[in-house]
Design a protein around this motif. Structure first.
Motif, PDB file in Angstrom:
ATOM      1  N   GLY A 141      -3.805   5.811  -6.324  1.00  9.46           N
ATOM      2  CA  GLY A 141      -4.392   4.894  -6.881  1.00  9.46           C
ATOM      3  C   GLY A 141      -3.346   4.370  -8.280  1.00  9.46           C
ATOM      4  O   GLY A 141      -3.719   3.469  -8.920  1.00  9.46           O
ATOM      5  N   TYR A 142      -1.966   4.462  -7.829  1.00  8.86           N
ATOM      6  CA  TYR A 142      -1.031   4.042  -8.734  1.00  8.86           C
ATOM      7  C   TYR A 142      -0.963   4.585  -9.989  1.00  8.86           C
ATOM      8  O   TYR A 142      -0.787   3.708 -11.021  1.00  8.86           O
ATOM      9  CB  TYR A 142      -1.090   2.377  -8.897  1.00  8.86           C
ATOM     10  CG  TYR A 142       0.301   1.574  -8.778  1.00  8.86           C
ATOM     11  CD1 TYR A 142       1.487   2.120  -9.299  1.00  8.86           C
ATOM     12  CD2 TYR A 142       0.425   0.569  -8.052  1.00  8.86           C
ATOM     13  CE1 TYR A 142       2.765   1.519  -9.087  1.00  8.86           C
ATOM     14  CE2 TYR A 142       1.763  -0.107  -7.744  1.00  8.86           C
ATOM     15  CZ  TYR A 142       2.819   0.422  -8.465  1.00  8.86           C
ATOM     16  OH  TYR A 142       4.007  -0.165  -8.068  1.00  8.86           O
ATOM     17  N   ARG A 143      -1.431   5.786  -9.904  1.00 10.06           N
ATOM     18  CA  ARG A 143      -1.324   6.638 -11.215  1.00 10.06           C
ATOM     19  C   ARG A 143       0.071   7.176 -11.481  1.00 10.06           C
ATOM     20  O   ARG A 143       0.902   7.319 -10.536  1.00 10.06           O
ATOM     21  CB  ARG A 143      -2.410   7.635 -11.025  1.00 10.06           C
ATOM     22  CG  ARG A 143      -3.727   7.477 -11.250  1.00 10.06           C
ATOM     23  CD  ARG A 143      -4.646   8.306 -10.958  1.00 10.06           C
ATOM     24  NE  ARG A 143      -5.985   8.195 -11.375  1.00 10.06           N
ATOM     25  CZ  ARG A 143      -6.995   7.661 -10.659  1.00 10.06           C
ATOM     26  NH1 ARG A 143      -6.890   7.388  -9.458  1.00 10.06           N
ATOM     27  NH2 ARG A 143      -8.234   7.348 -11.068  1.00 10.06           N
ATOM     28  N   SER A 144       0.280   7.489 -12.643  1.00 14.03           N
ATOM     29  CA  SER A 144       1.482   8.069 -13.058  1.00 14.03           C
ATOM     30  C   SER A 144       1.609   9.550 -13.040  1.00 14.03           C
ATOM     31  O   SER A 144       0.696  10.261 -13.554  1.00 14.03           O
ATOM     32  CB  SER A 144       2.088   7.580 -14.446  1.00 14.03           C
ATOM     33  OG  SER A 144       3.186   8.614 -15.054  1.00 14.03           O
ATOM     34  N   ILE A 145       2.579  10.243 -12.274  1.00 13.26           N
ATOM     35  CA  ILE A 145       2.663  11.747 -12.102  1.00 13.26           C
ATOM     36  C   ILE A 145       2.925  12.130 -13.520  1.00 13.26           C
ATOM     37  O   ILE A 145       2.624  13.359 -13.750  1.00 13.26           O
ATOM     38  CB  ILE A 145       3.744  11.983 -11.200  1.00 13.26           C
ATOM     39  CG1 ILE A 145       3.382  13.470 -10.705  1.00 13.26           C
ATOM     40  CG2 ILE A 145       5.093  11.952 -11.491  1.00 13.26           C
ATOM     41  CD1 ILE A 145       3.944  13.683  -9.176  1.00 13.26           C
ATOM     42  N   ALA A 146       3.420  11.411 -14.500  1.00  8.93           N
ATOM     43  CA  ALA A 146       3.888  12.042 -15.739  1.00  8.93           C
ATOM     44  C   ALA A 146       2.559  12.063 -16.701  1.00  8.93           C
ATOM     45  O   ALA A 146       2.643  12.481 -17.744  1.00  8.93           O
ATOM     46  CB  ALA A 146       4.819  11.382 -16.446  1.00  8.93           C
ATOM     47  N   ASN A 147       1.540  11.125 -16.257  1.00  9.24           N
ATOM     48  CA  ASN A 147       0.372  11.109 -17.224  1.00  9.24           C
ATOM     49  C   ASN A 147      -0.687  12.086 -17.297  1.00  9.24           C
ATOM     50  O   ASN A 147      -1.211  12.602 -15.840  1.00  9.24           O
ATOM     51  CB  ASN A 147      -0.380   9.775 -16.777  1.00  9.24           C
ATOM     52  CG  ASN A 147      -1.551   9.365 -17.787  1.00  9.24           C
ATOM     53  OD1 ASN A 147      -2.660  10.080 -17.570  1.00  9.24           O
ATOM     54  ND2 ASN A 147      -1.261   8.497 -18.698  1.00  9.24           N
ATOM     55  N   ALA A 148      -0.978  13.097 -18.153  1.00 10.81           N
ATOM     56  CA  ALA A 148      -1.696  14.191 -17.891  1.00 10.81           C
ATOM     57  C   ALA A 148      -3.329  13.842 -17.677  1.00 10.81           C
ATOM     58  O   ALA A 148      -3.728  14.719 -16.666  1.00 10.81           O
ATOM     59  CB  ALA A 148      -1.806  14.829 -19.252  1.00 10.81           C
ATOM     60  N   GLY A 202       0.961  -1.196   0.003  1.00 13.68           N
ATOM     61  CA  GLY A 202      -0.032   0.013  -0.050  1.00 13.68           C
ATOM     62  C   GLY A 202       0.857   1.263  -0.006  1.00 13.68           C
ATOM     63  O   GLY A 202       0.339   2.351  -0.562  1.00 13.68           O
ATOM     64  N   GLY A 203       2.126   1.261   0.810  1.00 14.84           N
ATOM     65  CA  GLY A 203       2.869   2.385   0.679  1.00 14.84           C
ATOM     66  C   GLY A 203       3.428   2.985  -0.658  1.00 14.84           C
ATOM     67  O   GLY A 203       3.766   4.047  -0.824  1.00 14.84           O
ATOM     68  N   ARG A 204       3.485   2.085  -1.531  1.00 17.08           N
ATOM     69  CA  ARG A 204       3.641   2.440  -2.878  1.00 17.08           C
ATOM     70  C   ARG A 204       2.740   2.781  -4.052  1.00 17.08           C
ATOM     71  O   ARG A 204       2.945   3.135  -5.198  1.00 17.08           O
ATOM     72  CB  ARG A 204       4.836   1.547  -3.588  1.00 17.08           C
ATOM     73  CG  ARG A 204       4.268   0.124  -3.997  1.00 17.08           C
ATOM     74  CD  ARG A 204       5.317  -0.935  -4.169  1.00 17.08           C
ATOM     75  NE  ARG A 204       4.909  -2.081  -5.032  1.00 17.08           N
ATOM     76  CZ  ARG A 204       4.903  -3.146  -4.124  1.00 17.08           C
ATOM     77  NH1 ARG A 204       4.894  -3.113  -2.767  1.00 17.08           N
ATOM     78  NH2 ARG A 204       4.362  -4.362  -4.578  1.00 17.08           N
ATOM     79  N   GLU A 205       1.551   2.672  -3.535  1.00 14.76           N
ATOM     80  CA  GLU A 205       0.289   2.882  -4.327  1.00 14.76           C
ATOM     81  C   GLU A 205      -0.227   4.335  -4.297  1.00 14.76           C
ATOM     82  O   GLU A 205      -0.903   4.538  -5.216  1.00 14.76           O
ATOM     83  CB  GLU A 205      -0.710   1.840  -4.124  1.00 14.76           C
ATOM     84  CG  GLU A 205      -0.275   0.420  -4.086  1.00 14.76           C
ATOM     85  CD  GLU A 205      -1.211  -0.537  -3.444  1.00 14.76           C
ATOM     86  OE1 GLU A 205      -0.993  -1.773  -3.520  1.00 14.76           O
ATOM     87  OE2 GLU A 205      -2.018  -0.024  -2.916  1.00 14.76           O
ATOM     88  N   HIS A 206       0.014   4.937  -3.449  1.00 13.37           N
ATOM     89  CA  HIS A 206      -0.888   6.160  -3.215  1.00 13.37           C
ATOM     90  C   HIS A 206      -0.289   7.607  -2.961  1.00 13.37           C
ATOM     91  O   HIS A 206      -0.837   8.535  -2.448  1.00 13.37           O
ATOM     92  CB  HIS A 206      -1.789   5.994  -2.050  1.00 13.37           C
ATOM     93  CG  HIS A 206      -2.810   4.772  -2.066  1.00 13.37           C
ATOM     94  ND1 HIS A 206      -3.907   4.772  -3.205  1.00 13.37           N
ATOM     95  CD2 HIS A 206      -2.903   3.593  -1.344  1.00 13.37           C
ATOM     96  CE1 HIS A 206      -4.292   3.601  -3.192  1.00 13.37           C
ATOM     97  NE2 HIS A 206      -3.830   2.878  -2.143  1.00 13.37           N
ATOM     98  N   GLY A 207       1.103   7.497  -3.391  1.00 12.92           N
ATOM     99  CA  GLY A 207       1.649   8.834  -3.927  1.00 12.92           C
ATOM    100  C   GLY A 207       2.810   9.413  -3.015  1.00 12.92           C
ATOM    101  O   GLY A 207       3.412  10.351  -3.181  1.00 12.92           O
TER     102      GLY A 207
END
Length: 727
Positions: free
Chosen positions: A367-374, A354-359
Motif C-alpha cells: 500500500g506504499y506504506r513506510s516500514i519505518a512508520n509504527a 505496482g512493483g514498488r507499491e506493495h513491499g
C-alpha cells in the motif's frame, strides 16, 4: 481456464485466439494472440496484433508483436536444476525445493536472518511482488530485500513523494495529453521506449501544442519536437533551475496557486534569483541561452502544460534533485490537477509502478506504506497475523546489497525475475561478490547471466501462463489472464514462494490457491495506504478493463491526481530549494577520461535482453551492442565507423562496435544496456549513488574510447546462446 476462443475467417479455417497483455514496457498494451496455419511449411504459428484498450488504443509496437517468441522458445527452462560438481544438472522439484530451503535455513541459522538477501524485479505481477516482500520479511525474517526498479524509478518516486506526498507515474490520464498546450519531454525517448504512446503527443501537436525535448541525443522523439535542447549529460537540474529563473523574471508564475496550494516558494525564489545568470547556465548545460529562454517562455505562457521525465534525468547521482527542479516548474506555474496539465515519470518496466507499491522495496510495506512508520507496521502485522516486532526494519538499496554480498555480510541470495549481474553498476564487484556467496538461488524463464552463476535454478512460467495484475504508467491496474499451459515443469513464481515458505515452516501464512487469492490479501494490506487497491477486484477488472488507484471500497480515482489537495498532511505541495547544483557530474571528465558515457534502450530490446534476445525477429533488428559517437570525436580519436572500440572508465571496460552519427553531442557517447559479457555497458558504470534515493549515475560516466581488435567474447555477446540442457 485459459480464456481461449475460436474464430472462423473467410477461407482460412478455424483459428484459436487469446487475449493477453504485453510483458514489456509500462504501457502494458493488450494483445490478441492468434494461432493459425504457418506461412511456410506445415504446422501452426502464433501471430500477435493489438487489441483495443484505453492506454494504447489498440496499437502494438514491434516488441509486443513478437513477445510470444520468447515464451515458446526452445531455450525456456523446463525443469529445475542444481549445481553438482560445478555443473547445473536436472533435478526434481522436490530436490530443488529441499536444496533451496536447506541453503536459506543454513545461512539464517549460522549467521542470522539478515545473512539472506532477496532481489526482485519490476516486471513481476503485483501479486508476486507483494508475496516476495512478505516472503522475505516473514518466511526468511530478513530486512534485505530490494529490486531492479531501484535503477528505474527511484529518483522520480522519491521526488514525487517529497513534493506531492505521493508517488504515481503520471498525475494525469494518457487521454489528457492532447489537451496540453506545451509538453516538455526531459530525458525520455518515447518513440523507441514507449512508441505506442507517440500518437497522443502527435495529436497534441495537431492541436497546436509545442513539444520540447531535452536530451543529449537527437533521438526519434527529438525529431518530432518543435524545440530540442541537447543538454550536456548530468546538467538537467541546472537547466530546469535556469528555466525557472526566466519564469520568475518574466512574471510567468501562478501566484494564486502558489499561495493557496504550496509551501516553500519564498526560499526557492530567493535562491533562484541569486543563482547563476542564464548565460552561465547555458555554458554549464552546453545549450545556447536563447533556446533555454524559448523553452521557458513556451511552457510559462501556455495555459496548459505537462512535464514528463524518464531515465535520462533520473539515472544520475543528483537525479532526485533534478526531478524536483522540474517539479518546481510545474508548481510555480500551477500546471497540475487540471485537464491538460501535470507531471509524469515515464515508468520503464512493465510493472514498475505496482512493483514498488506493495513491499519488495527495501523501505516499503504494501500500500506504499513506510516500514519505518509504527502505525504502518502495526497495520500490516495485523493483516499478516504477526506482532509488529516480527517485521524487520528497512534494508538497503539494490547495489548496496551487492556491496554487502561482496563483504560477505549477505551469504545467500534469492533472485526472482531479475538479472543483477548485468543491471547493476560496477559489474566486476557484483561478479566477485556473487562468487563469494554460500548459495545463489535464481527463479527465471531462461539461463540469464545471473542464473548461469546459480547453485539452484527454478523455472517459472511466462506472461502467457501466469495470471496476475500489473499497474501501468498512468496508475491503471490491469488483469492479465493466463492463456496457455505452463511449459515443461515450469511453475508460477508465487507458487514457488509458497512452497519454499512451507519448507521453512511458514506454510500457514502462505496458503494461496491462486493469484486472485493473493490479490485479495493485497487488497486488505493496501487498504488505507497511499496506494489503496482495496476497492479493486478481479471481477471488476474483467468488467471494466482497468481501474485507477487509489481505489477504496468507497471511492475510485478518476485518474487525474491532485485536483483539490496534495497528499501531504496539510494538503499542500512542497517546493525544493537546494543549493544550486549546476556543477554537474560531467565536471569529472578529465584528460584521461574526456567523454561522458550515457546509456539507454533501443527499440527491439528490453532491459538486460533475457527475453528479447530469445526472439529471432527482435534479435535480427539489433544483434549486438554499439557505441554512438559524434564524427568529430571519432576523427579526434582515430575511430572509424563500424570498428570495434574499447570503452574504459575508472570502474572497468566494455567493448562495442562504433556507430558514427551527428545526432549526439561531441562530448558524449551512448551505448545500449541490453547486452552482456564483454559488451555489458555496466562494466564501466561507476558505483556512486544518489544520496536521496540510491540511484546509480548510469547517464554520466566519464570514459575514454579507443580502437581495438575484436574481443575474445565478441562472438558470444549474450547468454542467449547458452541453452539449458533439456535432458
Amino acid at each position: 481456464m485459459f480464456n481461449a476462443f475460436t474464430e472462423t475467417g473467410p477461407g482460412s479455417g478455424a483459428t484459436a485466439a487469446w487475449q493477453t497483455q504485453c510483458p514489456f514496457c509500462s504501457v502494458q498494451c493488450k494483445i490478441r494472440l492468434e494461432e493459425g496455419p504457418a506461412a511456410v511449411g506445415s504446422g501452426t504459428a502464433l501471430r500477435a496484433r493489438g487489441d483495443d484498450n484505453a492506454a494504447s488504443e489498440g496499437r502494438l509496437c514491434v516488441k509486443g508483436q513478437n513477445a510470444h517468441q520468447h515464451a515458446v522458445s526452445r531455450e525456456r527452462l523446463r525443469y529445475p536444476m542444481i549445481r553438482r560438481e560445478g555443473r547445473l544438472v536436472r533435478a526434481s522439484w522436490a530436490e530443488a525445493i529441499r536444496a533451496a530451503v536447506k541453503l536459506l535455513a543454513a545461512s539464517s541459522e549460522r549467521y542470522g536472518p539478515d545473512a539472506v538477501g532477496v532481489y526482485g524485479g519490476g516486471s513481476l505481477t503485483n501479486e508476486t511482488a507483494y508475496l516476495l516482500g512478505k516472503f522475505a520479511r516473514l518466511a526468511l525474517g530478513t530486512k534485505y530485500i530490494d529490486y531492479n526498479g531501484r535503477f528505474c524509478m527511484s529518483a522520480a518516486a522519491s521526488a514525487g513523494s517529497k513534493t506531492f506526498g505521493l508517488d504515481r507515474g503520471l498525475t494525469f490520464r494518457l487521454s489528457d495529453i492532447p489537451q496540453a498546450d506545451c509538453i516538455i519531454l526531459a530525458g525520455t525517448n518515447l518513440a523507441e521506449c514507449q512508441p505506442t504512446l507517440m500518437p497522443y503527443f502527435n495529436r497534441a501537436r495537431e492541436n497546436g501544442a509545442a513539444i520540447i525535448v531535452i536530451d543529449p541525443r537527437s533521438t526519434a522523439t527529438a525529431a518530432a519536437a518543435d524545440l530540442h535542447l541537447p543538454v550536456r549529460p548530468g546538467t538537467d537540474a541546472a537547466l530546469a533551475a535556469g528555466m525557472l529563473k526566466v519564469l520568475i523574471e518574466e512574471g510567468l508564475i501562478d501566484e494564486a496557486f502558489i499561495a493557496g496550494r504550496t509551501r516553500g516558494f519564498e526560499e526557492l525564489q530567493e535562491r533562484t534569483l541569486g543563482q547563476m545568470t542564464l548565460a552561465q547556465t547555458a555554458a554549464v548545460c552546453g545549450v545556447d541561452e536563447a533556446s533555454i529562454r524559448q523553452a521557458a517562455l513556451l511552457y510559462g505562457r501556455a495555459s496548459t502544460g505537462m512535464i514528463l521525465t524518464a531515465r535520462g534525468v533520473e539515472q544520475q547521482t543528483d537525479g532526485h534533485l533534478a526531478v524536483r527542479e522540474f517539479l518546481n516548474l510545474v508548481l510555480a506555474t500551477g500546471k497540475i490537477g487540471r485537464p491538460g496539465c501535470g507531471y509524469g515519470a515515464v515508468t520503464g518496466q512493465g510493472n514498475g509502478q505496482g512493483g514498488r507499491e506493495h513491499g519488495q522495496k527495501a523501505d516499503q510495506l504494501p500500500g506504499y506504506r513506510s516500514i519505518a512508520n509504527a502505525e504502518d507496521r502495526a497495520y500490516i502485522a495485523s493483516v499478516w497475523g504477526v506482532e509488529p516486532e516480527q517485521i524487520p526494519g528497512a534494508g538497503v538499496s539494490a547495489y548496496e546489497m551487492m556491496e554487502k554480498i561482496h563483504r560477505k555480510e549477505i551469504r545467500t541470495l534469492f533472485v526472482m525475475g531479475s538479472n543483477p549481474v548485468m543491471s547493476n553498476p560496477n559489474v566486476a564487484l557484483v561478479e566477485e561478490g556473487l562468487a563469494k556467496l554460500d548459495g545463489l538461488i535464481v527463479a527465471d524463464l531462461f539461463l540469464s547471466e545471473t542464473a548461469l552463476l546459480a547453485d539452484i535454478v527454478l523455472p517459472v512460467t511466462s506472461y502467457l501462463e501466469n495470471a496476475g495484475t500489473l499497474t501501468n504508467l498512468e496508475g491503471r491496474v490491469l488483469l492479465r489472464e493466463a492463456v496457455r499451459p505452463a511449459v515443461g515443469e515450469a511453475r508460477d513464481d508465487w507458487d514457488i514462494l509458497c512452497e519454499v515458505a512451507h519448507g521453512l515452516g511458514q506454510g500457514e501464512r502462505f496458503r494461496f490457491p491462486s493469484a486472485e487469492a493473493i490479490f485479495d490479501e493485497l487488497r486488505r494490506a493496501s487498504r488505507g495506504g497511499l496506494a489503496d487497491y482495496s476497492g479493486i477486484t478481479y471481477e471488476r477488472l474483467r468488467r471494466e478493463e482497468g481501474v485507477y488507484w487509489p481505489c477504496s471500497e468507497e471511492e475510485s480515482s478518476s485518474g487525474l491526481m491532485f485536483e483539490q489537495d496534495f497528499a501531504h498532511a496539510d494538503g499542500r505541495a512542497v517546493f525544493s530549494a537546494p543549493p544550486q547544483t549546476a556543477s554537474a557530474p560531467s565536471k569529472s571528465v578529465s584528460p584521461d577520461y574526456p567523454l561522458i558515457l550515457t546509456n539507454g534502450r533501443v527499440l527491439p530490446h528490453y532491459l538486460t535482453g533475457v527475453q528479447t534476445h530469445r526472439s529471432p525477429v527482435l534479435e535480427a533488428r539489433e544483434a549486438a551492442a554499439f557505441l554512438e559517437l559524434h564524427p568529430s570525436a571519432a576523427k579526434r580519436l582515430g575511430v572509424r565507423d563500424g570498428e570495434w572500440v574499447r570503452i574504459e572508465s575508472e570502474a572497468g571496460e566494455f567493448y562495442a562496435r562504433s556507430r558514427l552519427t551527428p545526432k549526439i553531442r561531441a562530448d558524449t557517447v551512448f551505448a545500449p544496456m541490453h547486452w552482456g559479457g564483454v559488451q555489458n555497458v555496466n562494466r564501466a558504470t561507476l558505483p556512486e549513488l544518489d544520496p536521496h534515493c540510491k540511484m546509480p549515475g548510469f547517464k554520466t560516466t566519464p570514459v575514454r574510447v579507443s580502437s581495438c581488435a575484436a574481443p575474445g567474447e565478441a562472438s558470444r555477446p549474450h547468454a542467449a546462446s547458452v541453452r539449458a540442457p533439456q535432458g
